[in-house]
Design a protein around this motif. Sequence first.
Motif, PDB file in Angstrom:
ATOM      1  N   GLU B  25       0.022  -1.361  -0.263  1.00 49.93           N
ATOM      2  CA  GLU B  25       0.675  -0.023   0.117  1.00 49.93           C
ATOM      3  C   GLU B  25       0.724   1.778  -0.235  1.00 49.93           C
ATOM      4  OE1 GLU B  25      -2.950   0.164   3.693  1.00 49.93           O
ATOM      5  OE2 GLU B  25      -3.940   1.693   2.744  1.00 49.93           O
ATOM      6  N   GLN B  26       1.876   1.633   0.588  1.00 44.82           N
ATOM      7  CA  GLN B  26       2.515   2.611   1.229  1.00 44.82           C
ATOM      8  C   GLN B  26       3.305   2.756  -0.216  1.00 44.82           C
ATOM      9  OE1 GLN B  26       5.045   1.075   4.664  1.00 44.82           O
ATOM     10  NE2 GLN B  26       5.962   3.740   4.833  1.00 44.82           N
ATOM     11  N   PHE B  27       3.902   1.529  -1.293  1.00 43.46           N
ATOM     12  CA  PHE B  27       5.018   1.845  -2.325  1.00 43.46           C
ATOM     13  C   PHE B  27       3.834   2.344  -3.635  1.00 43.46           C
ATOM     14  CE2 PHE B  27       6.600  -0.026  -5.680  1.00 43.46           C
ATOM     15  CZ  PHE B  27       7.462  -0.212  -6.218  1.00 43.46           C
ATOM     16  N   GLY B  28       2.629   1.454  -2.807  1.00 41.80           N
ATOM     17  CA  GLY B  28       1.643   2.513  -4.512  1.00 41.80           C
ATOM     18  C   GLY B  28       1.438   3.651  -4.467  1.00 41.80           C
ATOM     19  N   GLU B  29       0.910   3.847  -3.115  1.00 39.81           N
ATOM     20  CA  GLU B  29       0.784   5.599  -3.095  1.00 39.81           C
ATOM     21  C   GLU B  29       2.031   6.290  -3.269  1.00 39.81           C
ATOM     22  OE1 GLU B  29      -0.006   6.199   1.243  1.00 39.81           O
ATOM     23  OE2 GLU B  29      -1.782   4.650   1.192  1.00 39.81           O
ATOM     24  N   ARG B  30       3.447   5.920  -2.742  1.00 38.91           N
ATOM     25  CA  ARG B  30       4.163   6.924  -3.778  1.00 38.91           C
ATOM     26  C   ARG B  30       4.318   6.375  -5.305  1.00 38.91           C
ATOM     27  NH1 ARG B  30       7.997   8.869   0.144  1.00 38.91           N
ATOM     28  NH2 ARG B  30       5.591   9.360   0.157  1.00 38.91           N
ATOM     29  N   VAL B  31       4.389   5.442  -5.387  1.00 41.53           N
ATOM     30  CA  VAL B  31       4.194   5.614  -6.616  1.00 41.53           C
ATOM     31  C   VAL B  31       3.421   6.610  -7.901  1.00 41.53           C
ATOM     32  CG1 VAL B  31       3.625   4.219  -8.901  1.00 41.53           C
ATOM     33  CG2 VAL B  31       5.138   2.916  -7.365  1.00 41.53           C
ATOM     34  N   LYS B  32       2.367   6.144  -6.545  1.00 40.33           N
ATOM     35  CA  LYS B  32       1.007   7.794  -7.571  1.00 40.33           C
ATOM     36  C   LYS B  32       1.585   8.949  -7.351  1.00 40.33           C
ATOM     37  CE  LYS B  32      -3.884   8.336  -6.533  1.00 40.33           C
ATOM     38  NZ  LYS B  32      -4.482   9.306  -6.047  1.00 40.33           N
ATOM     39  N   TYR B  33       2.381   8.982  -5.664  1.00 39.32           N
ATOM     40  CA  TYR B  33       2.542  10.515  -5.801  1.00 39.32           C
ATOM     41  C   TYR B  33       4.041  11.107  -6.815  1.00 39.32           C
ATOM     42  CZ  TYR B  33       4.769  14.675  -3.747  1.00 39.32           C
ATOM     43  OH  TYR B  33       5.833  15.392  -3.693  1.00 39.32           O
ATOM     44  N   LEU B  34       4.965  10.031  -7.070  1.00 38.22           N
ATOM     45  CA  LEU B  34       5.126  10.438  -8.224  1.00 38.22           C
ATOM     46  C   LEU B  34       4.998  10.302  -9.706  1.00 38.22           C
ATOM     47  CD1 LEU B  34       7.900   8.157  -7.121  1.00 38.22           C
ATOM     48  CD2 LEU B  34       7.777  10.131  -6.452  1.00 38.22           C
ATOM     49  N   GLN B  35       3.886   9.828  -9.784  1.00 31.34           N
ATOM     50  CA  GLN B  35       3.054   9.936 -11.254  1.00 31.34           C
ATOM     51  C   GLN B  35       2.715  11.190 -11.096  1.00 31.34           C
ATOM     52  OE1 GLN B  35       0.678   6.209 -10.904  1.00 31.34           O
ATOM     53  NE2 GLN B  35       2.200   4.977 -12.659  1.00 31.34           N
ATOM     54  N   GLU B  36       2.301  11.581 -10.118  1.00 30.93           N
ATOM     55  CA  GLU B  36       1.513  12.803 -10.404  1.00 30.93           C
ATOM     56  C   GLU B  36       2.550  14.194 -10.926  1.00 30.93           C
ATOM     57  OE1 GLU B  36      -1.047  13.067  -6.928  1.00 30.93           O
ATOM     58  OE2 GLU B  36      -2.581  11.977  -7.547  1.00 30.93           O
TER      59      GLU B  36
END
Lengths: 138, 138
Positions: B25-36
């Motif tokens: 979950e943490q990893f997914g959130e970080r990926v999402k943040y960076l994609q933004e």
Amino acid sequence: MCNVNRTGFMQLLGQLTVAGAVSEEQFGERVKYLQELGDDHYVAVIEDTEKGQIIATGSVLIEHKFLRNCGKVGHIEDVVVDQTVRGQRLGQRIIESLTQFAKDKGCYKVILDCSVENAAFYEKCGYKRKEIQMAAYF
Amino acid sequence: MCNVNRTGFMQLLGQLTVAGAVSEEQFGERVKYLQELGDDHYVAVIEDTEKGQIIATGSVLIEHKFLRNCGKVGHIEDVVVDQTVRGQRLGQRIIESLTQFAKDKGCYKVILDCSVENAAFYEKCGYKRKEIQMAAYF
């Protein structure tokens, strides 16, 4: 940053390096971009309210990493104190403000690059010498 | 980054410093943040497709400044090559990719911090020694 005197602010940055002739439109776009970063960017300024002039500034950009448990790091950039008011601890107040901001936002460290001559100033602000900086220019 | 093997990627970063036990979950959130962040952040990876394993990585974060005519600077971070495949120029390919990305996005320079021991490697990649890095840890 919205209410900042663009010309005075850019002149102050010009004491650090080439600031350039930034138009009102360019400046406004940059302010808008940085505002959209929300808590991931902060520009500290000290204003001489009598003169209506910004006399010190610095910024911090927060980087979101994967390592250190998806940790965050503050990058301090573009610290400058007007040459007419140096030696009054304004630089120290700017660094304290930027460092505290990064700490409050959950960073595990704050980093910055400086000349060897300025290292003693940052040591007074609680920073320690770590690695070396490398750069490639285009 | 969406398709990256989280465990393998974090283990690789763990060869650089503490990576931590990052949940899916943490990893997914970080990926999402960076994609933004869109074009303002890029993670380069080299994968051993036979083993399905990431063997080299590095990232670049693009900072939007006021100075240098509202210029942009690339900050290279978290460069690591798996210890089993070092000496095969994979690090150089990562740095070339990150540097080219920053150049293409209009940066006037790219900077990074490294140990004195690693300076020669970055010099081979076209980087020059500049200032010193200071850090404050919380």
